[in-house]
Write a protein that holds these residues in place. Structure first.
Motif, PDB file in Angstrom:
ATOM      1  N   ILE A 143      10.446  45.512  -3.830  1.00 42.13           N
ATOM      2  CA  ILE A 143      11.831  45.554  -3.339  1.00 42.13           C
ATOM      3  C   ILE A 143      12.610  46.667  -4.032  1.00 42.13           C
ATOM      4  O   ILE A 143      13.384  47.393  -3.401  1.00 42.13           O
ATOM      5  N   GLY A 144      12.403  46.837  -5.339  1.00 44.46           N
ATOM      6  CA  GLY A 144      13.065  47.922  -6.059  1.00 44.46           C
ATOM      7  C   GLY A 144      12.660  49.291  -5.535  1.00 44.46           C
ATOM      8  O   GLY A 144      13.500  50.183  -5.383  1.00 44.46           O
ATOM      9  N   MET A 145      11.364  49.471  -5.247  1.00 41.64           N
ATOM     10  CA  MET A 145      10.896  50.749  -4.705  1.00 41.64           C
ATOM     11  C   MET A 145      11.516  51.023  -3.334  1.00 41.64           C
ATOM     12  O   MET A 145      11.953  52.151  -3.064  1.00 41.64           O
ATOM     13  N   VAL A 146      11.561  50.009  -2.491  1.00 48.20           N
ATOM     14  CA  VAL A 146      12.174  50.180  -1.167  1.00 48.20           C
ATOM     15  C   VAL A 146      13.645  50.557  -1.321  1.00 48.20           C
ATOM     16  O   VAL A 146      14.132  51.469  -0.642  1.00 48.20           O
ATOM     17  N   SER A 147      14.347  49.895  -2.241  1.00 48.11           N
ATOM     18  CA  SER A 147      15.768  50.216  -2.437  1.00 48.11           C
ATOM     19  C   SER A 147      15.938  51.672  -2.871  1.00 48.11           C
ATOM     20  O   SER A 147      16.858  52.354  -2.431  1.00 48.11           O
ATOM     21  N   HIS A 148      15.037  52.151  -3.727  1.00 49.29           N
ATOM     22  CA  HIS A 148      15.097  53.544  -4.190  1.00 49.29           C
ATOM     23  C   HIS A 148      14.968  54.507  -3.011  1.00 49.29           C
ATOM     24  O   HIS A 148      15.742  55.450  -2.876  1.00 49.29           O
ATOM     25  N   LEU A 149      13.979  54.260  -2.167  1.00 47.08           N
ATOM     26  CA  LEU A 149      13.751  55.142  -1.025  1.00 47.08           C
ATOM     27  C   LEU A 149      14.935  55.132  -0.065  1.00 47.08           C
ATOM     28  O   LEU A 149      15.354  56.185   0.424  1.00 47.08           O
ATOM     29  N   VAL A 150      15.492  53.950   0.176  1.00 46.40           N
ATOM     30  CA  VAL A 150      16.652  53.856   1.068  1.00 46.40           C
ATOM     31  C   VAL A 150      17.825  54.638   0.484  1.00 46.40           C
ATOM     32  O   VAL A 150      18.471  55.433   1.188  1.00 46.40           O
ATOM     33  N   LEU A 151      18.098  54.448  -0.810  1.00 52.53           N
ATOM     34  CA  LEU A 151      19.216  55.166  -1.433  1.00 52.53           C
ATOM     35  C   LEU A 151      19.011  56.676  -1.407  1.00 52.53           C
ATOM     36  O   LEU A 151      19.934  57.431  -1.082  1.00 52.53           O
ATOM     37  N   ASP A 152      17.806  57.140  -1.735  1.00 53.39           N
ATOM     38  CA  ASP A 152      17.561  58.591  -1.725  1.00 53.39           C
ATOM     39  C   ASP A 152      17.563  59.171  -0.321  1.00 53.39           C
ATOM     40  O   ASP A 152      17.817  60.370  -0.141  1.00 53.39           O
ATOM     41  N   ALA A 153      17.298  58.362   0.684  1.00 51.86           N
ATOM     42  CA  ALA A 153      17.386  58.850   2.066  1.00 51.86           C
ATOM     43  C   ALA A 153      18.836  59.182   2.430  1.00 51.86           C
ATOM     44  O   ALA A 153      19.079  59.974   3.337  1.00 51.86           O
ATOM     45  N   PHE A 154      19.786  58.592   1.707  1.00 49.15           N
ATOM     46  CA  PHE A 154      21.198  58.874   1.954  1.00 49.15           C
ATOM     47  C   PHE A 154      21.685  60.153   1.264  1.00 49.15           C
ATOM     48  O   PHE A 154      22.823  60.555   1.455  1.00 49.15           O
ATOM     49  N   THR A 155      20.855  60.768   0.438  1.00 45.52           N
ATOM     50  CA  THR A 155      21.284  61.962  -0.290  1.00 45.52           C
ATOM     51  C   THR A 155      21.157  63.219   0.569  1.00 45.52           C
ATOM     52  O   THR A 155      20.536  63.205   1.630  1.00 45.52           O
ATOM     53  N   VAL A 156      21.727  64.299   0.079  1.00 47.96           N
ATOM     54  CA  VAL A 156      21.720  65.581   0.786  1.00 47.96           C
ATOM     55  C   VAL A 156      20.291  66.022   1.117  1.00 47.96           C
ATOM     56  O   VAL A 156      20.016  66.448   2.236  1.00 47.96           O
ATOM     57  N   LYS A 157      19.367  65.887   0.167  1.00 46.20           N
ATOM     58  CA  LYS A 157      17.987  66.352   0.376  1.00 46.20           C
ATOM     59  C   LYS A 157      17.122  65.367   1.158  1.00 46.20           C
ATOM     60  O   LYS A 157      16.100  65.743   1.707  1.00 46.20           O
TER      61      LYS A 157
END
Length: 159
Positions: A99-113
């Protein structure tokens, strides 16, 4: 996103899981694992929170794959899931890390890169415009995640 946002995001994702009806016996272990899982994908960055904790591995992964590639992909989520199914780790650790890994990917998908979710394809997944890492919008988002944790904690434990 910064490490603190990923930590809070991992806790928020764990709280969302519990609030949605998921059950875990060892909640302290679960939330600790959510935090570890939320930091783990950034092992590809020598300047990340986890990268500074494991300096040799971060450089190896960074030089071999680059930032936000394999460690920010569906591939790594599937590998983690398979490892968890083949090992006798407590469910609280398995679910927390995943769940933590999924949350990381979701959050980074919201970034500029964005992220290369379909790695090895070089397609970046994200939102147009994106959130600048460390910027004002990220700080506001961090505040919203924190408020959600307080709300979910009240709903789960005090209501």
């Amino acid at each position: 996103m910064e490490g603190k946002t990923h930590i809070v995001g991992g806790i928020a994702a764990g709280a969302l899981y519990l609030k949605s009806g998921g059950s875990i016996d060892q909640e302290v272990l679960f939330f600790t694992s959510c935090i570890a899982g939320a930091l783990l994908p950034d092992i590809c960055s020598p300047t990340s929170t986890i990268g500074r904790m494991i300096p040799l591995l971060d450089r190896l992964v960074s030089k071999t794959f680059g930032h936000r590639t394999i460690t920010h992909s569906l591939f790594i989520l599937l590998i983690a899931f398979m490892i968890f199914k083949m090992t006798p780790w407590p469910e609280a650790i398995e679910w927390g890390i995943w769940i933590g890994m999924v949350s990381h990917l979701v959050l980074d998908a919201f970034t500029v890169k964005g992220i290369q979710f379909l790695w090895p394809l070089k397609i970046r997944v994200g939102i147009p415009g994106g959130i600048k890492t460390g910027g004002t919008v990220e700080k506001g988002f961090l505040s919203l995640l924190t408020l959600f944790i307080v709300y979910a904690g009240y709903q789960i434990y005090l209501k």
